[in-house]
Design a protein around this motif. Structure first.
Motif, PDB file in Angstrom:
ATOM      1  N   ALA A  15      -0.656  -1.079   8.909  1.00  0.00           N
ATOM      2  CA  ALA A  15       0.511  -1.740   8.337  1.00  0.00           C
ATOM      3  C   ALA A  15       1.767  -1.557   9.172  1.00  0.00           C
ATOM      4  O   ALA A  15       2.806  -2.157   8.872  1.00  0.00           O
ATOM      5  N   GLY A  16       1.715  -0.726  10.217  1.00  0.00           N
ATOM      6  CA  GLY A  16       2.872  -0.535  11.082  1.00  0.00           C
ATOM      7  C   GLY A  16       3.928   0.381  10.513  1.00  0.00           C
ATOM      8  O   GLY A  16       5.116   0.238  10.831  1.00  0.00           O
ATOM      9  N   GLU A  17       3.532   1.354   9.678  1.00  0.00           N
ATOM     10  CA  GLU A  17       4.487   2.271   9.076  1.00  0.00           C
ATOM     11  C   GLU A  17       4.707   3.512   9.935  1.00  0.00           C
ATOM     12  O   GLU A  17       5.160   4.540   9.441  1.00  0.00           O
ATOM     13  N   THR A  18       4.392   3.447  11.206  1.00  0.00           N
ATOM     14  CA  THR A  18       4.624   4.562  12.123  1.00  0.00           C
ATOM     15  C   THR A  18       5.795   4.228  13.043  1.00  0.00           C
ATOM     16  O   THR A  18       6.416   3.171  12.934  1.00  0.00           O
ATOM     17  N   ASN A  19       6.115   5.147  13.955  1.00  0.00           N
ATOM     18  CA  ASN A  19       7.251   4.932  14.862  1.00  0.00           C
ATOM     19  C   ASN A  19       7.063   3.685  15.714  1.00  0.00           C
ATOM     20  O   ASN A  19       8.009   2.942  15.964  1.00  0.00           O
TER      21      ASN A  19
END
Length: 303
Positions: A87-91
């Motif tokens: 989901a792209g919830e990282t840096n």
């Protein structure tokens, strides 16, 4: 009369008894001792346990991973860490880094196999001035550590406007993989007699047809083994990609960005990312392990 008696005595002479040979001992090859089996199991467990621990931790939340009691089975786990990554919830986003790594790796594997194979063919089947010097230069290039050329490579890519470009990183990786590719494929080409192509030409094949129908299938295991080597080198390389890539990050650089210094690192996400990075390598090995093993052995005994 005396001659006949002599011949009779000669014929009637006793035949010497056959010398008994000691019974042949049965070969014990293929029957390892229990000690060897135990040693092999111990080595296998020591090798596979870090991989198992990485996959196991990827399903657990960070508080469970950091607890004093180790969790060997992820009964309390979930796919939440993988969901955060996808989901792209990282840096940094995972999918752009995946696309960059796939593009760089594909260019490196194709380029190294094409140029390495042609150079190995030229160094083995043709006689030209400087051929031995070319082979020695290949060995000398492999002795130079890559870290010693980082500054010069950075300056070269900067002057060519290839910093932070997929083609620039792929060009450097290809140049570093080609010497090994040439040296390995040279053993395969040297191990295939040129008379096979000549016989195919006598049977009516053209020179190109004899090469594609006779020689190329025999070199296929070598191409696969060297291609896997180039894939691993391009997929796992970290130092050079960290220096020359700024916005376009490869997967090893993306994985490093998951570790945060200002706050606690989410180790579950880090382990999930490490598992995702390892999956393509495992898939490649599962598909080509048979041909790769035969190719490595054949390249070691030929040439």
């Amino acid at each position: 009369m005396s001659t006949a008696a002599a011949s009779t005595r000669t014929v009637a002479a006793p035949v010497p008894a056959l010398v008994r040979r000691p019974p042949l001992r049965r070969s014990r090859r293929g029957r390892p001792s229990p000690l060897h089996v135990v040693a092999a199991v111990v080595v296998f467990c020591c090798s596979i346990f870090p991989v198992y621990w990485m996959v196991n931790s990827s399903f657990l939340p960070t508080n469970v991973i950091r607890s004093d009691t180790p969790t060997f089975l992820p009964f309390e786990g979930s796919f939440e860490n993988y969901r955060k990554i996808v989901a792209g919830e990282t840096n940094f986003a995972f999918l752009p880094a995946l696309r960059v790594s796939l593009a760089v790796t594909a260019i490196v594997v194709v380029g190294a196999l094409i140029f390495g194979f042609l150079a190995a063919l030229a160094a083995t089947r043709f006689r030209w001035r400087g051929r031995k010097g070319f082979i020695v230069a290949i060995l000398a290039v492999q002795m130079i550590p890559g870290e010693a050329m980082i500054i010069s490579l950075y300056a070269m890519l900067r002057d060519w406007n290839l910093l932070d470009q997929v083609i620039g990183l792929a060009l450097v990786y290809t140049a570093s993989v080609i010497p090994f590719t040439i040296w390995t494929l040279r053993g395969f080409v040297a191990g295939i007699p040129a008379e096979l192509e000549e016989a195919a030409q006598i049977d009516g094949c053209t020179k190109l047809g004899a090469f594609t129908r006779v020689t190329f299938p025999l070199i296929a295991p070598g191409l696969i083994s060297t291609g896997v080597f180039g894939f691993i080198q391009a997929w796992n390389e970290f130092v050079l990609a960290l220096v020359v890539m700024e916005g376009n990050k490869t997967l090893p650089i993306w994985l490093r960005a998951l570790q945060e210094a200002t706050k606690g690192t989410d180790w579950g996400v880090v382990m999930a990312g490490s598992t995702l990075v390892s999956i393509p390598v495992v898939i490649i090995f599962l598909f080509v392990q048979g041909r790769m093993t035969s190719g490595m052995v054949s390249g070691a005994v030929k040439g």
